[in-house]
Design a protein around this motif. Structure first.
Motif, PDB file in Angstrom:
ATOM      1  N   LEU A 169     -73.298  22.769 -11.285  1.00 19.29           N
ATOM      2  CA  LEU A 169     -73.594  21.659 -10.378  1.00 19.29           C
ATOM      3  C   LEU A 169     -75.051  21.237 -10.494  1.00 19.29           C
ATOM      4  N   THR A 170     -75.952  22.201 -10.514  1.00 19.25           N
ATOM      5  CA  THR A 170     -77.376  21.870 -10.630  1.00 19.25           C
ATOM      6  C   THR A 170     -77.709  21.273 -11.989  1.00 19.25           C
ATOM      7  N   GLU A 171     -76.964  21.662 -13.016  1.00 16.44           N
ATOM      8  CA  GLU A 171     -77.192  21.087 -14.348  1.00 16.44           C
ATOM      9  C   GLU A 171     -76.679  19.650 -14.431  1.00 16.44           C
ATOM     10  N   ARG A 172     -75.588  19.372 -13.736  1.00 15.96           N
ATOM     11  CA  ARG A 172     -75.032  18.010 -13.734  1.00 15.96           C
ATOM     12  C   ARG A 172     -75.879  17.058 -12.901  1.00 15.96           C
ATOM     13  N   PHE A 173     -76.500  17.590 -11.861  1.00 17.08           N
ATOM     14  CA  PHE A 173     -77.298  16.757 -10.957  1.00 17.08           C
ATOM     15  C   PHE A 173     -78.714  17.327 -10.844  1.00 17.08           C
ATOM     16  N   PRO A 174     -79.511  17.183 -11.885  1.00 11.64           N
ATOM     17  CA  PRO A 174     -80.857  17.754 -11.864  1.00 11.64           C
ATOM     18  C   PRO A 174     -81.845  16.941 -11.032  1.00 11.64           C
ATOM     19  N   ASP A 175     -81.511  15.676 -10.759  1.00 13.37           N
ATOM     20  CA  ASP A 175     -82.440  14.810 -10.016  1.00 13.37           C
ATOM     21  C   ASP A 175     -81.659  13.734  -9.266  1.00 13.37           C
ATOM     22  N   GLU A 176     -82.385  12.905  -8.519  1.00  9.94           N
ATOM     23  CA  GLU A 176     -81.765  11.859  -7.710  1.00  9.94           C
ATOM     24  C   GLU A 176     -81.094  10.798  -8.573  1.00  9.94           C
ATOM     25  N   ALA A 177     -81.682  10.479  -9.708  1.00 14.50           N
ATOM     26  CA  ALA A 177     -81.120   9.441 -10.582  1.00 14.50           C
ATOM     27  C   ALA A 177     -79.713   9.807 -11.049  1.00 14.50           C
ATOM     28  N   SER A 178     -79.484  11.077 -11.359  1.00 17.18           N
ATOM     29  CA  SER A 178     -78.168  11.514 -11.810  1.00 17.18           C
ATOM     30  C   SER A 178     -77.134  11.395 -10.696  1.00 17.18           C
ATOM     31  N   ALA A 179     -77.549  11.665  -9.454  1.00 17.53           N
ATOM     32  CA  ALA A 179     -76.634  11.539  -8.320  1.00 17.53           C
ATOM     33  C   ALA A 179     -76.303  10.073  -8.051  1.00 17.53           C
ATOM     34  N   ILE A 180     -77.310   9.193  -8.129  1.00 12.84           N
ATOM     35  CA  ILE A 180     -77.069   7.759  -7.946  1.00 12.84           C
ATOM     36  C   ILE A 180     -76.093   7.247  -9.004  1.00 12.84           C
ATOM     37  N   ALA A 181     -76.304   7.646 -10.260  1.00 11.60           N
ATOM     38  CA  ALA A 181     -75.429   7.214 -11.348  1.00 11.60           C
ATOM     39  C   ALA A 181     -73.998   7.702 -11.117  1.00 11.60           C
ATOM     40  N   TRP A 234     -76.217  14.655  -0.816  1.00 15.21           N
ATOM     41  CA  TRP A 234     -74.854  14.280  -0.446  1.00 15.21           C
ATOM     42  C   TRP A 234     -73.855  14.845  -1.454  1.00 15.21           C
ATOM     43  N   VAL A 235     -74.203  14.829  -2.731  1.00 16.96           N
ATOM     44  CA  VAL A 235     -73.315  15.389  -3.759  1.00 16.96           C
ATOM     45  C   VAL A 235     -73.101  16.880  -3.508  1.00 16.96           C
ATOM     46  N   ILE A 236     -74.172  17.588  -3.200  1.00 16.57           N
ATOM     47  CA  ILE A 236     -74.061  19.026  -2.942  1.00 16.57           C
ATOM     48  C   ILE A 236     -73.208  19.273  -1.694  1.00 16.57           C
ATOM     49  N   ALA A 237     -73.374  18.433  -0.676  1.00 19.18           N
ATOM     50  CA  ALA A 237     -72.570  18.566   0.544  1.00 19.18           C
ATOM     51  C   ALA A 237     -71.087  18.363   0.237  1.00 19.18           C
ATOM     52  N   LEU A 238     -70.766  17.367  -0.591  1.00 21.21           N
ATOM     53  CA  LEU A 238     -69.371  17.150  -0.982  1.00 21.21           C
ATOM     54  C   LEU A 238     -68.819  18.374  -1.701  1.00 21.21           C
ATOM     55  N   TYR A 239     -69.610  18.911  -2.606  1.00 19.86           N
ATOM     56  CA  TYR A 239     -69.186  20.089  -3.366  1.00 19.86           C
ATOM     57  C   TYR A 239     -68.893  21.259  -2.424  1.00 19.86           C
ATOM     58  N   LEU A 240     -69.780  21.524  -1.484  1.00 23.15           N
ATOM     59  CA  LEU A 240     -69.588  22.639  -0.564  1.00 23.15           C
ATOM     60  C   LEU A 240     -68.351  22.432   0.306  1.00 23.15           C
ATOM     61  N   CYS A 241     -68.094  21.187   0.700  1.00 19.16           N
ATOM     62  CA  CYS A 241     -66.944  20.902   1.565  1.00 19.16           C
ATOM     63  C   CYS A 241     -65.615  21.079   0.840  1.00 19.16           C
ATOM     64  N   VAL A 242     -65.546  20.689  -0.427  1.00 20.64           N
ATOM     65  CA  VAL A 242     -64.263  20.787  -1.143  1.00 20.64           C
ATOM     66  C   VAL A 242     -64.011  22.186  -1.686  1.00 20.64           C
ATOM     67  N   THR A 243     -65.047  22.990  -1.865  1.00 25.15           N
ATOM     68  CA  THR A 243     -64.866  24.311  -2.472  1.00 25.15           C
ATOM     69  C   THR A 243     -64.787  25.443  -1.449  1.00 25.15           C
ATOM     70  N   ASN A 244     -65.072  25.173  -0.193  1.00 24.08           N
ATOM     71  CA  ASN A 244     -64.969  26.197   0.846  1.00 24.08           C
ATOM     72  C   ASN A 244     -63.727  25.947   1.681  1.00 24.08           C
ATOM     73  N   LEU A 245     -62.696  26.766   1.475  1.00 28.52           N
ATOM     74  CA  LEU A 245     -61.410  26.528   2.126  1.00 28.52           C
ATOM     75  C   LEU A 245     -61.497  26.594   3.643  1.00 28.52           C
ATOM     76  N   LYS A 246     -62.439  27.368   4.160  1.00 29.66           N
ATOM     77  CA  LYS A 246     -62.607  27.469   5.615  1.00 29.66           C
ATOM     78  C   LYS A 246     -63.757  26.600   6.086  1.00 29.66           C
ATOM     79  N   SER A 247     -64.179  25.671   5.233  1.00 25.21           N
ATOM     80  CA  SER A 247     -65.184  24.659   5.537  1.00 25.21           C
ATOM     81  C   SER A 247     -66.598  25.247   5.608  1.00 25.21           C
TER      82      SER A 247
END
Length: 315
Positions: free
Chosen positions: A20-32, A90-103
Motif C-alpha cells: 500500500l505504501t509503495e502504491r501510494f508514496p505521495d499525495e499525487a499518486s492518491a489523487i491520480a 483517505w486511501v489508507i482509511a479505505l484500505y483499513l475499512c475494507v480489510t478489517n472484518l470487525k471494522s
C-alpha cells in the motif's frame, strides 16, 4: 472438489501494508488513483457533469468547467467535498475499512492517520455513507431472515437512564441473506412487528423463488398468505436445522456485527446504527473480491453523496 490451498479466502488477491505504501508514496499518486476511479477516460465537471473541462491554475481546484464556469476537483460532488484531509490519508482509511472484518474504531484511525479523533470519527461515517445500501438491494431466493438486537443492557443502568420501551436500550435490526448469491440486506427498525418484518421481506426479495427460512417468530407467518413459502425452525426446543430449514448463515452475520460492536466500537448510538449496519453489510457482500477491487468499489460509491458534519450531529 478442489482442495483448499490456504486459510480463509485464499483465492483473493490482497494488498499488504508495505504494498500500500509503495502504491501510494505521495499525495499525487492518491489523487491520480481517485481520478482514475471516478473518470476513467473522460473527465467530467463535478457540478454539472459536462465534459467541456480544461486544466486550471487554481491552488485547490485544478480543473475549470467551461459550461457552468466553475472550478472543481476530483472531490467535488462526492463525500470528500470540502474535506481538508489529504487524499493519501483517505486511501489508507479505505484500505483499513475494507480489510478489517470487525471494522476500525475512530481511536485507532486517529492514531494511524495522525488526525484528531473527531476527524477520524467523521471520516468513518462518511465512508459508511458510501456503503449505504439504498433502495435497490434486492435478493434472490431462497433467503434466510432473522432479527437481532444491538445495544447495552438496562440491567445495570439507573432508573432515569433506562429507555422505557420493550427492548430497553437495545435497537432491533432485521436482516436477510440470499443462499444463492450470499448477499445480505439489513435494516434497523423501531419495532419487531408483523408489518415491518413482512414489508422488509417483500421489498427486498425478488425473483420466482419465494422460499423464506426463519425461526418461529410470529411476525413472518403472514407471508404465507402473500404467496411465500415459509419454513421455520423452533429454537425454543433447540431445533436449529431441519432439512434445508435453518437461519445459521444470517446468524453468522449477526455474530460478526456484534463482534464489531463489543470489540471495536463498544457503543453505537441508535441515531447512527443504520450506517454501522450498512458498513458490515457492504463489507460482507464483497468479501470475495480482491482488496484493490473493494477499494475501487467504495471510492466509486462516494460519487454523488454528501454527509456534512452538521447533518451528522443533528438530532
Amino acid at each position: 472438489m478442489e482442495k483448499q490451498k490456504g486459510p480463509g479466502k485464499f483465492f483473493r488477491q490482497g494488498i499488504s501494508l508495505l504494498e500500500l505504501t509503495e502504491r501510494f508514496p505521495d499525495e499525487a499518486s492518491a489523487i491520480a488513483w481517485f481520478e482514475q476511479r471516478r473518470w476513467k477516460k473522460t473527465r467530467t465537471c463535478g457540478h454539472c457533469e459536462s465534459e467541456l473541462t480544461v486544466p486550471a491554475s487554481h491552488k485547490k481546484m485544478p480543473y475549470w468547467c467551461t459550461s457552468c464556469r466553475s472550478y472543481f476537483s476530483v472531490r467535488t460532488g462526492t463525500i470528500l467535498e470540502n474535506s481538508r484531509i489529504p487524499l493519501r490519508k483517505w486511501v489508507i482509511a479505505l484500505y483499513l475499512c475494507v480489510t478489517n472484518l470487525k471494522s476500525v474504531s475512530s481511536m485507532k484511525l486517529h492514531r494511524d492517520l495522525q488526525v484528531t479523533q473527531k476527524t477520524a470519527w467523521f471520516m468513518l461515517h462518511r465512508i459508511r455513507k458510501a456503503w449505504e445500501q439504498g433502495d435497490n438491494a434486492l435478493l434472490l431466493g431462497p433467503v434466510e431472515v432473522d432479527e437481532t438486537y444491538i445495544g447495552g443492557s438496562d440491567r445495570t443502568r439507573h432508573e432515569k437512564e433506562k429507555k422505557g420501551n420493550e427492548y430497553g436500550s437495545k435497537q432491533p435490526v432485521v436482516g436477510m441473506r440470499s443462499r444463492s448469491t450470499k448477499r445480505i440486506v439489513a435494516q434497523a427498525i423501531s419495532t419487531v412487528g408483523a408489518k415491518p418484518l413482512q414489508r422488509f421481506v417483500t421489498i427486498n426479495l425478488t425473483g420466482h423463488n419465494k422460499t423464506v427460512y426463519s425461526d418461529q417468530s410470529a411476525g413472518y407467518v403472514g407471508l404465507r398468505k402473500q404467496g411465500y413459502t415459509l419454513e421455520t425452525v423452533n429454537h425454543s426446543v433447540k431445533e436449529y436445522v431441519r432439512g434445508l430449514a435453518h437461519t445459521n448463515s444470517i446468524e453468522s452475520f449477526w455474530s460478526m456485527l456484534k463482534r464489531g460492536y463489543y470489540g471495536t466500537y463498544h457503543k453505537i448510538s441508535p441515531k447512527h446504527l443504520q450506517r454501522y449496519v450498512d458498513e458490515f453489510v457492504g463489507r460482507n457482500n464483497m468479501r470475495e473480491e480482491d482488496t484493490a477491487d473493494q477499494m475501487t468499489f467504495l471510492a466509486q460509491r462516494m460519487i454523488g453523496k454528501r454527509l456534512t458534519y452538521k447533518a451528522l450531529i443533528a438530532d
